[in-house]
Design a protein around this motif. Structure first.
Motif, PDB file in Angstrom:
ATOM      1  N   SER A   1       0.841  -1.181   0.000  1.00 27.17           N
ATOM      2  CA  SER A   1       0.000   0.000   0.000  1.00 27.17           C
ATOM      3  C   SER A   1       0.884   1.240   0.000  1.00 27.17           C
ATOM      4  O   SER A   1       1.777   1.367   0.848  1.00 27.17           O
ATOM      5  N   ILE A   2       0.659   2.143  -0.955  1.00 29.26           N
ATOM      6  CA  ILE A   2       1.395   3.407  -1.046  1.00 29.26           C
ATOM      7  C   ILE A   2       0.390   4.542  -0.940  1.00 29.26           C
ATOM      8  O   ILE A   2      -0.527   4.657  -1.751  1.00 29.26           O
ATOM      9  N   ASP A   3       0.563   5.388   0.075  1.00 32.34           N
ATOM     10  CA  ASP A   3      -0.338   6.515   0.316  1.00 32.34           C
ATOM     11  C   ASP A   3       0.432   7.810   0.067  1.00 32.34           C
ATOM     12  O   ASP A   3       1.293   8.201   0.863  1.00 32.34           O
ATOM     13  N   VAL A   4       0.143   8.464  -1.066  1.00 30.72           N
ATOM     14  CA  VAL A   4       0.763   9.747  -1.398  1.00 30.72           C
ATOM     15  C   VAL A   4      -0.105  10.843  -0.796  1.00 30.72           C
ATOM     16  O   VAL A   4      -1.277  10.985  -1.168  1.00 30.72           O
ATOM     17  N   THR A   5       0.449  11.628   0.119  1.00 28.64           N
ATOM     18  CA  THR A   5      -0.308  12.599   0.893  1.00 28.64           C
ATOM     19  C   THR A   5      -1.109  13.549   0.008  1.00 28.64           C
ATOM     20  O   THR A   5      -0.561  14.210  -0.874  1.00 28.64           O
ATOM     21  N   GLY A   6      -2.414  13.591   0.250  1.00 27.84           N
ATOM     22  CA  GLY A   6      -3.279  14.521  -0.463  1.00 27.84           C
ATOM     23  C   GLY A   6      -3.573  14.156  -1.895  1.00 27.84           C
ATOM     24  O   GLY A   6      -4.241  14.910  -2.613  1.00 27.84           O
ATOM     25  N   LYS A   7      -3.081  12.999  -2.352  1.00 26.66           N
ATOM     26  CA  LYS A   7      -3.290  12.649  -3.761  1.00 26.66           C
ATOM     27  C   LYS A   7      -3.994  11.311  -3.931  1.00 26.66           C
ATOM     28  O   LYS A   7      -5.107  11.246  -4.441  1.00 26.66           O
ATOM     29  N   SER A   8      -3.364  10.231  -3.532  1.00 29.94           N
ATOM     30  CA  SER A   8      -3.961   8.930  -3.814  1.00 29.94           C
ATOM     31  C   SER A   8      -3.380   7.861  -2.907  1.00 29.94           C
ATOM     32  O   SER A   8      -2.320   8.034  -2.304  1.00 29.94           O
ATOM     33  N   THR A   9      -4.119   6.768  -2.831  1.00 30.45           N
ATOM     34  CA  THR A   9      -3.630   5.565  -2.172  1.00 30.45           C
ATOM     35  C   THR A   9      -3.728   4.412  -3.167  1.00 30.45           C
ATOM     36  O   THR A   9      -4.791   4.196  -3.763  1.00 30.45           O
ATOM     37  N   VAL A  10      -2.625   3.717  -3.366  1.00 29.90           N
ATOM     38  CA  VAL A  10      -2.584   2.609  -4.322  1.00 29.90           C
ATOM     39  C   VAL A  10      -2.267   1.334  -3.558  1.00 29.90           C
ATOM     40  O   VAL A  10      -1.211   1.224  -2.921  1.00 29.90           O
ATOM     41  N   ASP A  11      -3.201   0.380  -3.624  1.00 23.55           N
ATOM     42  CA  ASP A  11      -3.026  -0.917  -2.978  1.00 23.55           C
ATOM     43  C   ASP A  11      -2.834  -1.980  -4.045  1.00 23.55           C
ATOM     44  O   ASP A  11      -3.551  -1.992  -5.064  1.00 23.55           O
ATOM     45  N   THR A  12      -1.893  -2.895  -3.825  1.00 22.68           N
ATOM     46  CA  THR A  12      -1.573  -3.900  -4.834  1.00 22.68           C
ATOM     47  C   THR A  12      -1.346  -5.261  -4.196  1.00 22.68           C
ATOM     48  O   THR A  12      -0.550  -5.389  -3.251  1.00 22.68           O
ATOM     49  N   TRP A  13      -2.041  -6.262  -4.736  1.00 25.48           N
ATOM     50  CA  TRP A  13      -1.782  -7.653  -4.384  1.00 25.48           C
ATOM     51  C   TRP A  13      -0.823  -8.253  -5.401  1.00 25.48           C
ATOM     52  O   TRP A  13      -0.876  -7.926  -6.583  1.00 25.48           O
ATOM     53  N   ALA A  14       0.032  -9.160  -4.934  1.00 24.04           N
ATOM     54  CA  ALA A  14       0.941  -9.844  -5.852  1.00 24.04           C
ATOM     55  C   ALA A  14       1.170 -11.270  -5.371  1.00 24.04           C
ATOM     56  O   ALA A  14       1.214 -11.542  -4.167  1.00 24.04           O
ATOM     57  N   GLY A  15       1.318 -12.172  -6.319  1.00 21.14           N
ATOM     58  CA  GLY A  15       1.664 -13.558  -6.025  1.00 21.14           C
ATOM     59  C   GLY A  15       2.865 -13.953  -6.864  1.00 21.14           C
ATOM     60  O   GLY A  15       3.077 -13.411  -7.955  1.00 21.14           O
ATOM     61  N   ALA A  16       3.662 -14.858  -6.370  1.00 21.62           N
ATOM     62  CA  ALA A  16       4.866 -15.243  -7.099  1.00 21.62           C
ATOM     63  C   ALA A  16       5.220 -16.690  -6.789  1.00 21.62           C
ATOM     64  O   ALA A  16       4.873 -17.221  -5.731  1.00 21.62           O
ATOM     65  N   MET A  17       5.939 -17.307  -7.732  1.00 22.63           N
ATOM     66  CA  MET A  17       6.420 -18.674  -7.556  1.00 22.63           C
ATOM     67  C   MET A  17       7.839 -18.756  -8.093  1.00 22.63           C
ATOM     68  O   MET A  17       8.174 -18.106  -9.075  1.00 22.63           O
ATOM     69  N   ARG A  18       8.665 -19.534  -7.428  1.00 26.65           N
ATOM     70  CA  ARG A  18      10.065 -19.694  -7.871  1.00 26.65           C
ATOM     71  C   ARG A  18      10.475 -21.158  -7.797  1.00 26.65           C
ATOM     72  O   ARG A  18      10.229 -21.840  -6.797  1.00 26.65           O
ATOM     73  N   VAL A  19      11.126 -21.620  -8.852  1.00 29.39           N
ATOM     74  CA  VAL A  19      11.755 -22.940  -8.869  1.00 29.39           C
ATOM     75  C   VAL A  19      13.258 -22.697  -8.998  1.00 29.39           C
ATOM     76  O   VAL A  19      13.692 -21.988  -9.918  1.00 29.39           O
ATOM     77  N   ARG A  20      14.038 -23.261  -8.089  1.00 30.52           N
ATOM     78  CA  ARG A  20      15.472 -22.970  -8.073  1.00 30.52           C
ATOM     79  C   ARG A  20      16.282 -24.234  -7.827  1.00 30.52           C
ATOM     80  O   ARG A  20      15.929 -25.059  -6.977  1.00 30.52           O
ATOM     81  N   ARG A  21      17.358 -24.363  -8.592  1.00 30.64           N
ATOM     82  CA  ARG A  21      18.296 -25.461  -8.413  1.00 30.64           C
ATOM     83  C   ARG A  21      19.690 -24.862  -8.202  1.00 30.64           C
ATOM     84  O   ARG A  21      20.224 -24.180  -9.054  1.00 30.64           O
ATOM     85  N   SER A  22      20.249 -25.081  -7.004  1.00 26.98           N
ATOM     86  CA  SER A  22      21.560 -24.542  -6.663  1.00 26.98           C
ATOM     87  C   SER A  22      22.607 -25.653  -6.776  1.00 26.98           C
ATOM     88  O   SER A  22      22.328 -26.832  -6.555  1.00 26.98           O
ATOM     89  N   PHE A  23      23.817 -25.256  -7.103  1.00 22.42           N
ATOM     90  CA  PHE A  23      24.896 -26.249  -7.213  1.00 22.42           C
ATOM     91  C   PHE A  23      26.216 -25.631  -6.769  1.00 22.42           C
ATOM     92  O   PHE A  23      26.322 -24.417  -6.604  1.00 22.42           O
TER      93      PHE A  23
END
Length: 404
Positions: free
Chosen positions: A382-404
């Motif tokens: 959530s980003i609230d810019v004073t006197g202008k707007s509030t922007v709320d954002t949902w996000a989802g993510a997935m990661r597959v990782r192989r380390s060596f």
């Protein structure tokens, strides 16, 4: 017939004599000894001696695939995003009479459309530094860092202090018992955010008076840290930095901003592999040290409307934290969050420059087999810019990782 046989036998004997003589006259080449790769155990597992030298080398890296779904705000936004990365690392160490000489290189190769309108590829340096006798020189995390470089790896969410990697030259002194202190000289350009103009200036004035001038002074960064070691209670650090704010015009004198911070990491004894970490930062004229510029435009300072008018610096502060523990030997749960505040100078009439932002989320990391993990993440910002707007954002993510 007898004479013919005698001639053939005599010829064969002569030929054998000549061949033997020629063979004896040929130089004999001795085969070079084969130099086999030998294991080096002096610096831990995975090192081997570079043939013909006393330097030990460890090779490593990872391959990962990330998928993001970010709540779109308009039709042109890419809600579905992908990115693939390959990283290769080389860690070379040599034992000398003055201590270990180390050089470390990590190279990233990325491809995907993450945070961009089209897919693109990039090839970049992740690390490139050397260490010797307490001196570190090269491209590595800022000495101001604690939380960013050493704890959970977010897939999409931006919640760390975000100092990232900088070009530095530092010295770390060890005082025993886990106590150390570091003094670092760092590239000021990489710590700059911007210099903006006061509201009310004309476009011509803004173009002439805003923006950073050429760098004249590096950033000076220091920290004092305590590391409880393996099996200890955790780690702690306090840090500070001085940053030069230098405008593009000669009629502006330079001003110095600063940042301070403190961080604490504690192991959770009743949870296998459990830990808790928290960090806070405050900056005046050095917004990059709090990560304020990762959410909205966050200048280090604002340029005034007249010759000789001093800069007015911007203030910001942030706090971020994370906790992790193993639900099972193969399943790690992580919860994270941050809060950030940015304040423009009070002389700014339009307080729409001010903002607050917070992020909260969680991550589950499952180890399929040794070296391979699958992770899922959900976050809310959530980003609230004073006197202008509030922007709320949902996000989802997935990661597959192989380390060596």
């Amino acid at each position: 017939m007898i004479r013919a046989k005698q001639f053939l036998l005599g010829s064969a004997a002569a030929l054998a004599t000549v061949t033997g003589a020629n063979a004896a006259d040929l130089p004999m080449t001795k085969a070079e000894p084969v130099e086999y790769v030998k294991v080096c155990s002096e610096f831990g597992t995975g090192y081997f001696y570079i043939p013909g030298s006393d330097t030990c080398l460890q090779l490593g890296g990872y391959v990962r695939s990330d998928f993001y779904y970010v709540e779109p705000k308009k039709r042109s936004d890419n809600a579905s995003q992908w990115q693939g990365r390959a990283q290769v690392r080389w860690d070379a160490r040599t034992a000398t009479e003055y201590g270990t000489l180390r050089s470390y290189i990590a190279i990233d190769a990325d491809y995907g459309a993450a945070w961009a309108s089209t897919s693109n590829s990039s090839f970049k340096v992740h690390y490139a530094y050397l260490q010797f006798g307490g001196v570190t020189a090269g491209f590595i995390e800022s000495a101001f860092n604690f939380y960013d470089g050493k704890y959970g790896s977010p897939i999409y969410a931006t919640y760390g202090g975000e100092q990232g990697r900088k070009n530095i030259l530092s010295y770390t002194g060890q005082f025993g018992g886990g106590l150390s202190a570091t003094l670092s000289v760092e590239d000021s350009i990489e710590h700059n955010t911007s210099i903006a103009g006061f509201g009310g200036l004309t476009d011509k004035d803004d173009a002439a008076r805003t923006g950073y001038g050429g760098s004249r002074m590096p950033d000076f960064v220091a920290n004092v840290a305590y590391d409880g070691g393996k099996g200890g209670w955790g780690k702690a650090q306090v840090m500070g930095a001085v940053h030069q704010v230098r405008g593009v015009l000669d009629d502006y004198s330079s001003k110095y901003g600063y940042a301070v911070g403190a961080a604490l990491q504690m192991n959770i004894p009743f949870a296998a592999g459990g830990y808790f970490v928290i960090e806070g930062e405050y900056a005046d004229g050095a917004s990059g040290y709090t990560g304020a510029n990762k959410f909205q435009k966050a200048p280090d300072a604002y340029a005034g409307p007249g010759p000789g008018f001093a800069f007015e610096t911007a203030k910001s502060w942030s706090i971020e934290g994370e906790a992790g523990f193993n639900l099972t030997p193969s399943l790690l749960a992580i919860a994270f969050g941050s809060y950030r505040n940015f304040d423009a100078p009070s002389i700014i009439a339009d307080k729409g420059n001010d903002y607050t932002a917070w992020v909260a989320g969680g991550q589950l990391v499952y180890t399929v087999v040794k070296g391979m993990t699958v992770a899922g993440e959900v976050s809310y910002q959530s980003i609230d810019v004073t006197g202008k707007s509030t922007v709320d954002t949902w996000a989802g993510a997935m990661r597959v990782r192989r380390s060596f």
